[in-house]
Design an enzyme around this catalytic site. Structure first.
Site, PDB file in Angstrom:
ATOM      1  N   HIS A 112      -5.292 -14.640   6.798  1.00  0.00           N
ATOM      2  CA  HIS A 112      -4.863 -14.916   5.633  1.00  0.00           C
ATOM      3  C   HIS A 112      -3.587 -16.004   5.677  1.00  0.00           C
ATOM      4  CE1 HIS A 112      -6.764 -11.654   3.541  1.00  0.00           C
ATOM      5  NE2 HIS A 112      -6.295 -10.958   4.321  1.00  0.00           N
ATOM      6  N   GLN A 170       0.926  -1.165   0.002  1.00  0.00           N
ATOM      7  CA  GLN A 170      -0.128  -0.045   0.098  1.00  0.00           C
ATOM      8  C   GLN A 170       0.736   1.277   0.037  1.00  0.00           C
ATOM      9  OE1 GLN A 170      -2.536  -0.357   3.228  1.00  0.00           O
ATOM     10  NE2 GLN A 170      -1.197  -1.051   4.584  1.00  0.00           N
ATOM     11  N   HIS A 207       1.013  -4.721   2.950  1.00  0.00           N
ATOM     12  CA  HIS A 207      -0.490  -5.098   3.484  1.00  0.00           C
ATOM     13  C   HIS A 207      -0.414  -6.343   3.741  1.00  0.00           C
ATOM     14  CE1 HIS A 207      -4.975  -4.198   3.479  1.00  0.00           C
ATOM     15  NE2 HIS A 207      -4.554  -4.847   4.610  1.00  0.00           N
ATOM     16  N   HIS A 223      -3.171  -9.935  12.718  1.00  0.00           N
ATOM     17  CA  HIS A 223      -4.571  -9.764  12.165  1.00  0.00           C
ATOM     18  C   HIS A 223      -4.213 -10.411  10.633  1.00  0.00           C
ATOM     19  CE1 HIS A 223      -8.094  -8.530  10.188  1.00  0.00           C
ATOM     20  NE2 HIS A 223      -7.150  -8.090   9.120  1.00  0.00           N
ATOM     21  N   GLU A 224      -3.121  -9.971  10.226  1.00  0.00           N
ATOM     22  CA  GLU A 224      -3.043 -10.512   8.629  1.00  0.00           C
ATOM     23  C   GLU A 224      -2.574 -11.963   8.840  1.00  0.00           C
ATOM     24  OE1 GLU A 224      -3.321  -9.293   5.601  1.00  0.00           O
ATOM     25  OE2 GLU A 224      -4.201  -7.572   6.658  1.00  0.00           O
ATOM     26  N   PHE A 231      -1.340  -5.553  14.070  1.00  0.00           N
ATOM     27  CA  PHE A 231      -1.424  -5.724  12.435  1.00  0.00           C
ATOM     28  C   PHE A 231      -1.062  -7.057  11.729  1.00  0.00           C
ATOM     29  CE2 PHE A 231      -0.136  -3.803   8.080  1.00  0.00           C
ATOM     30  CZ  PHE A 231      -1.400  -4.126   7.543  1.00  0.00           C
TER      31      PHE A 231
END
Ligand SMILES: *[C@@H]1O[C@H](CO)[C@@H](O)[C@H](O)[C@H]1NC(C)=O
Length: 230
Positions: free
Chosen positions: A116, A35, A58, A111-112, A108
């Site tokens: 994913h 990003q 990202h 979360h990723e 972060f």
């Protein structure tokens, strides 16, 4: 006798379904998403104070050619253990920072990983290392600058100029998406490259890009802003 027949049918059905189930589990490729921090900060209220002036990672997202990617897969390592990525932390802080004020870097990354990474078949260390390594293969800023596309609050570039620069500079299919700020400017917000299933190399994308909501296709005035650097 009937029982035996039923058992047999159930058993054959199970055998038939088994390969289907395992095929469905297997994703086709991954997206490496990077990003542009100033675009993020132009469109999100709670942005960090000093966004980096380079593309930041990202995520690395397992995806399918024919359907949306899976999220939050069952994984024995469902939660990110910071110890597993301790030796990558300095690099991750630089290349994969959170851009939002209410989420620190580790949150972060967690979360990723959960959304994913758990679907990637890679271990935690390998997942983060793969993203860092792949993102390093091309400097997107340099590639764009080589084509005269430089961060600016005034200049605008066409969809074609940006897509040609990325395709030529990387030698690979490259997708990107845009966002709109309050003033109505279209901003280049995120660049996507495709990665093989093992997280080892960049490949040409085989799936069409489906980000209609943030499409920059055929937009002729796209900005690569630098609002936050004076
Ligand atoms: C990707 O496609 C381009 C254009 O067709 C080709 O030149 C290039 O070799 C391909 N790269 C890979 C890694 O397949």
């Amino acid at each position: 006798m009937a029982m035996k027949r039923t058992m047999k049918v159930v058993f054959s059905l199970a055998l038939l379904l088994l390969p289907l189930a395992s095929v469905a589990e297997e994703f086709d490729f991954m997206y490496l998403a990077q990003q542009w921090p100033d675009s993020y900060c132009s469109t999100h209220k709670y942005c960090i104070v000093k966004p980096p002036s380079h593309f930041t990672i990202h995520g690395l997202w397992p995806s399918y050619n024919k359907r949306p990617g899976s999220h939050y897969c069952k994984n024995y390592e469902a939660y990110l253990d910071p110890k597993h990525i301790e030796n990558l932390e300095t690099l991750l802080n630089k290349k994969w920072p959170s851009l939002t004020l209410n989420q620190n870097n580790l949150e972060f990354w967690s979360h990723e990983w959960r959304r994913h990474g758990t679907c990637s078949k890679l271990g935690q260390h390998r997942y983060f290392k793969a993203a860092l390594k792949l993102a390093k293969l091309h400097s997107l800023s340099k590639i764009l600058a080589g084509a005269g596309i430089v961060p600016s609050n005034q200049n605008t570039y066409t969809f074609r100029e940006i897509s040609d620069a990325l395709a030529w500079g990387t030698g690979l299919t490259t997708y990107f998406k845009c966002s709109k700020n309050k003033a109505g400017d279209t901003l280049l917000s995120e660049v996507f490259q495709c990665v093989d299933r093992y997280g080892e190399k960049l490949i040409n994308c085989t799936a069409p890009f489906k980000k209609k909501a943030h499409s920059c296709v055929n937009v002729n005035k796209i900005k690569l802003p630098t609002w936050f650097h004076h």
